[in-house]
Design a protein around this motif. Structure first.
Motif, PDB file in Angstrom:
ATOM      1  N   ILE A 157      99.091  39.807 -21.491  1.00  0.00           N
ATOM      2  CA  ILE A 157      97.673  39.553 -21.205  1.00  0.00           C
ATOM      3  C   ILE A 157      96.848  40.827 -21.366  1.00  0.00           C
ATOM      4  N   GLN A 158      97.406  41.957 -20.943  1.00  0.00           N
ATOM      5  CA  GLN A 158      96.665  43.220 -20.977  1.00  0.00           C
ATOM      6  C   GLN A 158      96.688  43.903 -22.343  1.00  0.00           C
ATOM      7  N   ASP A 159      97.591  43.468 -23.210  1.00  0.00           N
ATOM      8  CA  ASP A 159      97.700  44.067 -24.541  1.00  0.00           C
ATOM      9  C   ASP A 159      96.395  43.844 -25.321  1.00  0.00           C
ATOM     10  N   GLU A 160      95.785  44.929 -25.778  1.00  0.00           N
ATOM     11  CA  GLU A 160      94.503  44.833 -26.474  1.00  0.00           C
ATOM     12  C   GLU A 160      94.602  44.039 -27.778  1.00  0.00           C
ATOM     13  N   SER A 161      95.807  43.958 -28.346  1.00  0.00           N
ATOM     14  CA  SER A 161      95.973  43.217 -29.598  1.00  0.00           C
ATOM     15  C   SER A 161      96.149  41.709 -29.365  1.00  0.00           C
ATOM     16  N   THR A 162      96.273  41.312 -28.108  1.00  0.00           N
ATOM     17  CA  THR A 162      96.459  39.891 -27.792  1.00  0.00           C
ATOM     18  C   THR A 162      95.128  39.160 -27.886  1.00  0.00           C
ATOM     19  N   PRO A 163      95.055  38.076 -28.657  1.00  0.00           N
ATOM     20  CA  PRO A 163      93.799  37.321 -28.721  1.00  0.00           C
ATOM     21  C   PRO A 163      93.567  36.567 -27.414  1.00  0.00           C
ATOM     22  N   ASP A 202      98.824  35.008  -9.422  1.00  0.00           N
ATOM     23  CA  ASP A 202      98.203  36.301  -9.702  1.00  0.00           C
ATOM     24  C   ASP A 202      97.927  36.473 -11.190  1.00  0.00           C
ATOM     25  N   LEU A 203      98.825  35.961 -12.034  1.00  0.00           N
ATOM     26  CA  LEU A 203      98.556  35.988 -13.472  1.00  0.00           C
ATOM     27  C   LEU A 203      97.329  35.140 -13.804  1.00  0.00           C
ATOM     28  N   ALA A 204      97.197  34.004 -13.119  1.00  0.00           N
ATOM     29  CA  ALA A 204      96.039  33.128 -13.352  1.00  0.00           C
ATOM     30  C   ALA A 204      94.739  33.848 -13.002  1.00  0.00           C
ATOM     31  N   LYS A 205      94.734  34.595 -11.893  1.00  0.00           N
ATOM     32  CA  LYS A 205      93.539  35.342 -11.500  1.00  0.00           C
ATOM     33  C   LYS A 205      93.223  36.420 -12.530  1.00  0.00           C
ATOM     34  N   LEU A 206      94.266  37.074 -13.044  1.00  0.00           N
ATOM     35  CA  LEU A 206      94.075  38.101 -14.070  1.00  0.00           C
ATOM     36  C   LEU A 206      93.473  37.500 -15.337  1.00  0.00           C
ATOM     37  N   ILE A 207      94.002  36.358 -15.751  1.00  0.00           N
ATOM     38  CA  ILE A 207      93.486  35.691 -16.947  1.00  0.00           C
ATOM     39  C   ILE A 207      92.030  35.288 -16.753  1.00  0.00           C
ATOM     40  N   SER A 208      91.711  34.761 -15.571  1.00  0.00           N
ATOM     41  CA  SER A 208      90.340  34.314 -15.300  1.00  0.00           C
ATOM     42  C   SER A 208      89.340  35.466 -15.414  1.00  0.00           C
ATOM     43  N   LYS A 209      89.781  36.666 -15.045  1.00  0.00           N
ATOM     44  CA  LYS A 209      88.898  37.838 -15.154  1.00  0.00           C
ATOM     45  C   LYS A 209      88.802  38.335 -16.586  1.00  0.00           C
ATOM     46  N   LYS A 210      89.947  38.373 -17.269  1.00  0.00           N
ATOM     47  CA  LYS A 210      89.990  38.969 -18.607  1.00  0.00           C
ATOM     48  C   LYS A 210      89.601  37.970 -19.699  1.00  0.00           C
ATOM     49  N   MET A 211      89.934  36.701 -19.497  1.00  0.00           N
ATOM     50  CA  MET A 211      89.672  35.661 -20.491  1.00  0.00           C
ATOM     51  C   MET A 211      89.057  34.448 -19.782  1.00  0.00           C
ATOM     52  N   PRO A 212      87.810  34.554 -19.331  1.00  0.00           N
ATOM     53  CA  PRO A 212      87.216  33.516 -18.468  1.00  0.00           C
ATOM     54  C   PRO A 212      87.118  32.127 -19.091  1.00  0.00           C
TER      55      PRO A 212
END
Length: 232
Positions: free
Chosen positions: A59-65, A89-99
């Protein structure tokens, strides 16, 4: 008249899918279902991870779409260094990074408290009890979420329909945290008495304050409010 197959492929709508589960055979089952969905309209690009650490790194990898849909198992090996203890916790991270990503959570949990907490804190587009899961059920859930609808599996719906409204419930670990706070035990010492990590205890204490709307942030006000609601 001949049609170039490359032209057909270029007309397909590309969907980036993430699957995180610590059971590889389950991931293969999800992939098998997803790739059979509406093949004349969509092209699915599927990324996969097997625990909280590999999911976090992906999720944090900048090359990940940005992902369009994420399937996340709730119970997986944690990544404590980054405070990632579960699929929640992964879901919360995704919601912030990929809303814009739609999240489907899958779990073996069947306790009402846990289900209500997941819905309150994550508000997933899909929530499925794994015991409800069949190939057809997965396709049906995927179809609903693709159409911007929410999908809760049968067991989730049944539990929610039987739950009393406006009730606040906490689990045994939260009760132990409140108990030890009331006895003056420092948070740093609590792992001696509660079988979870210090990071997990601190996160739970913060969540309790949010749940009970403790604006001051103090443990004293947390205990007063918890006692008034007979939570421990």
């Amino acid at each position: 008249m001949t049609v170039d197959p490359n032209t057909l492929v270029s007309q397909l709508i590309k969907q980036n899918i993430l699957i995180v589960d610590d059971h590889p055979f389950i991931i293969e089952g999800y992939k098998n279902a997803i790739t059979r969905y509406n093949t004349k309209q969509y092209e699915f690009v599927i990324s996969q991870a097997y625990d909280c650490r590999s999911g976090y790194d992906l999720i944090q990898d900048e090359s990940t779409p940005d992902f369009d849909i994420a399937f996340l198992d709730i119970s997986m090996p944690s990544y404590e260094e980054k405070d990632i203890f579960s699929g929640e916790d992964l879901a919360k991270l995704i919601s912030k990074k990929m809303p814009r990503c739609k999240i489907i959570l899958l779990t073996m949990y069947t306790e009402l408290l846990k289900i209500k907490t997941i819905i309150r804190t994550i508000s997933p587009n899909g929530l499925i009890i794994k015991n409800d899961l069949t190939f057809d059920e997965l396709l049906f859930a995927f179809d609903r979420v693709m159409k911007n609808e929410k999908y809760y599996s049968q067991s989730v719906q049944k539990m929610l329909s039987q739950a009393p409204h406006n009730s606040i419930e906490i689990d045994e670990f939260d009760k132990q945290i409140l108990f030890h706070l009331s006895k003056g035990t420092s948070v740093a010492d609590m792992p001696q008495y509660i079988p979870i990590s210090l990071n997990a205890i601190e996160k739970r204490r913060t969540n309790l304050k949010e749940l009970l709307k403790i604006k001051s942030g103090s443990d004293e006000d947390l205990l007063k409010e918890a006692k008034s609601k007979a939570l421990f």
